[in-house]
Structure formats: structure tokens, C-alpha cells
Design a protein around this motif. Structure first.
Motif, short mmCIF file in Angstrom:
data_model
loop_
_atom_site.label_atom_id
_atom_site.label_comp_id
_atom_site.label_asym_id
_atom_site.label_seq_id
_atom_site.Cartn_x
_atom_site.Cartn_y
_atom_site.Cartn_z
N ASN A 27 -62.45 33.29 -159.34
CA ASN A 27 -61.53 32.19 -159.11
C ASN A 27 -60.16 32.80 -158.81
O ASN A 27 -59.45 33.22 -159.71
CB ASN A 27 -61.47 31.27 -160.32
N ARG A 29 -57.50 31.46 -157.73
CA ARG A 29 -56.36 30.67 -158.17
C ARG A 29 -55.94 31.09 -159.59
O ARG A 29 -54.76 31.20 -159.87
CB ARG A 29 -56.68 29.19 -158.15
N ASP A 30 -56.92 31.29 -160.47
CA ASP A 30 -56.59 31.71 -161.83
C ASP A 30 -55.89 33.06 -161.82
O ASP A 30 -54.90 33.26 -162.54
CB ASP A 30 -57.85 31.80 -162.69
N PHE A 31 -56.37 33.99 -161.02
CA PHE A 31 -55.75 35.31 -160.94
C PHE A 31 -54.31 35.19 -160.46
O PHE A 31 -53.40 35.75 -161.05
CB PHE A 31 -56.54 36.21 -160.00
N TYR A 33 -52.39 32.57 -160.50
CA TYR A 33 -51.59 31.84 -161.48
C TYR A 33 -51.16 32.76 -162.61
O TYR A 33 -50.01 32.72 -163.06
CB TYR A 33 -52.37 30.64 -162.03
N ARG A 34 -52.09 33.61 -163.08
CA ARG A 34 -51.73 34.56 -164.14
C ARG A 34 -50.66 35.53 -163.65
O ARG A 34 -49.70 35.84 -164.37
CB ARG A 34 -52.97 35.33 -164.60
N SER A 37 -47.38 33.74 -163.48
CA SER A 37 -46.84 33.56 -164.83
C SER A 37 -46.25 34.86 -165.37
O SER A 37 -45.18 34.85 -165.98
CB SER A 37 -47.94 33.07 -165.77
#
Length: 93
Positions: A27, A29-31, A33-34, A37
């Protein structure tokens, strides 16, 4: 082969994700997003250090200006005392 007689290869009923193993797909997007952040946290930390440094610098500048004012006040008072002394000694003679 005419287009009217041939079935459409792009019909919604024929398109599916059955050949893709979703468990094996990362995924992204998760990468991202992290990573976003992490970058935001790092930027906030660096900005905090910048603000603290700026505050310390402003305190140092304030101290220097205060010392200069005290020096000018002392010099002014000394020059006033000298001018009064020379003025009074000139007219006494």
C-alpha cells in the motif's frame, strides 16, 4: 468481425481483480503518508530549534543594546561633569 456481433472486451462484468493478489501488493499510500508524517515531525522539530535560537539571539542583542545605553549614559554624565567643571573654573578666574 463486426463490432455489433463481437462482445466488448471492456465490459464491467469482464473486468475484475481476480488475477491480482492484493495481499502481496504494497500500500504505497501508507508508505508515503508515513514518510510525510516523518518529514512534518522533523520540520517541526527543526523549526522549534530555529525559534529557540532566534529568541536567544534577540536576548543577546537586547543585552548588548542595554550595555551600550549604560555606556552612553556614563559617558554623557562624565562629559556633563567635565563641562560643568570647566565652565565654573573659567568664570571663577
Amino acid at each position: 468481425m463486426s463490432q455489433k456481433n463481437s462482445p466488448s472486451l471492456l465490459l464491467n462484468s469482464r473486468i475484475n481483480d481476480g488475477f491480482i493478489h492484493k495481499d502481496n501488493q504494497p500500500n504505497l499510500r501508507d508508505f508515503h503518508y508515513r514518510e510525510l508524517s516523518k518529514n512534518a515531525l522533523k520540520m517541526n522539530e527543526i523549526h522549534s530549534v530555529l525559534l529557540e535560537s532566534r529568541q536567544e539571539t534577540l536576548h543577546q542583542i537586547s543585552s548588548i543594546i542595554q550595555q551600550q545605553l549604560e555606556l552612553y549614559q556614563t559617558l554623557f554624565e562624565e562629559s556633563s561633569d567635565l563641562s560643568e567643571y570647566s565652565f565654573s573654573s573659567t568664570y571663577r578666574a
